[in-house]
Motif scaffolding. Sequence first.
Motif, PDB file in Angstrom:
ATOM      1  N   ARG A 205      -8.216  -0.228  -4.209  1.00  0.00           N
ATOM      2  CA  ARG A 205      -7.780   1.086  -3.742  1.00  0.00           C
ATOM      3  C   ARG A 205      -7.215   1.907  -4.896  1.00  0.00           C
ATOM      4  O   ARG A 205      -7.477   3.119  -5.004  1.00  0.00           O
TER       5      ARG A 205
ATOM      6  N   ASP B 200       0.825  -1.214   0.000  1.00  0.00           N
ATOM      7  CA  ASP B 200       0.000   0.000   0.000  1.00  0.00           C
ATOM      8  C   ASP B 200       0.857   1.261   0.000  1.00  0.00           C
ATOM      9  O   ASP B 200       0.402   2.321  -0.444  1.00  0.00           O
TER      10      ASP B 200
ATOM     11  N   LEU C  74      -5.434  -4.142  -3.315  1.00  0.00           N
ATOM     12  CA  LEU C  74      -4.603  -3.107  -3.937  1.00  0.00           C
ATOM     13  C   LEU C  74      -5.286  -2.542  -5.174  1.00  0.00           C
ATOM     14  O   LEU C  74      -5.321  -1.325  -5.387  1.00  0.00           O
TER      15      LEU C  74
END
Length: 367
Positions: free
Chosen positions: A244, A216, A241
């Motif tokens: 996001r 992240d 991932l």
Amino acid sequence: MLPAVAAFTDTYLPTVNGVTYTVQSWRDRWQERGGRMPVVYPDSPHEPDGDERPVASVSFPFYEGFYAGAPWVPDGLGELDVVHAHTPFSLGLAARRLARKRDLPLVASYHTPTAEYADYLASGRLADAIERVARRYERWYLTSADAVVVPSAPAKKQLRDTGIDTAIEIVPNGVDTDRFAPVSEAERAAFRERHGLPAGPLVGYTGRHGFEKDLDAILDVAPTLDATVVFGGDGPARSALEARAADLDADIRFLGFLDREELPAFYATLDVFAFPSPVETQGLVALEANACGTPVVGVNAGALAETVVDGETGYRFEPGDVDGFRAGIERALDELDALRDACLARREEIGMDAAIDALADAYATVI
């Protein structure tokens, strides 16, 4: 004459990661030098090649692509001088039992802290409890070995700090510098075209997408970089991932699993390899990137504090320092020519031959 070594591992093909690569590469190079190194691994879709001995297994329910092998010792291993466990778990227990039964030295590799996998099994307080149990178990197993092999000085210090007083030998995993080398401009252009990557700077990562690797952090800096961010590889954290990344104002690409034949072009096409993982015992992908001439910006924690030579083969940043991570990437982009030269000058030092020399020395200490 090289000693005959039985290697036991819970992680092997078709799963591709640092442990698999190391076990397979060491086996191949050991055999090229005239030694025997049969590999015992959990049965899987991988077809045995040469002296590979699968044992009965089941799919591991908490981690797709992994197989849990029965703690069995297969027949036909022949005369042995050393038993080498690349895992403390099921097949590591089989290795320990074989060593005790035949009165052979047991060498154990420390690839990844077992406690880091607690998040795959539980969360919150239960995960904390699992971590504590995992650390105690790992300490018991490693202490029971005649020698422990670690890939870096920071990994050795980490074990010493946890109370491991067994002999510890540093044996780097080694990079196949015949495979991992700079590629031509035409090959880099072909890689971009094949994967739909735009012109301009590329910053990226490839490897297992594990939660413990803090990937992240790459997304934290992506919106502020004047570069396309590229993820290669796969793993449990990938879907989170991608979800996001979809909400960020940044050009972020997920290429998925890359065949090993494509990795040199991937590394060489990147301008900077971003590596925020604090749990590496060596960080093999960082060395593969360096061997291809690509600098690494990595976290100043774990083995990356040693693997990344600050100001020569890349830059380091402190854990959690988003501004420092971004600044390191931007500085590396500004100094690419000098950093690339330093990376390529290191190729012999990080190569597989040096690793096998060190491995033979480690075995000699216990025979």
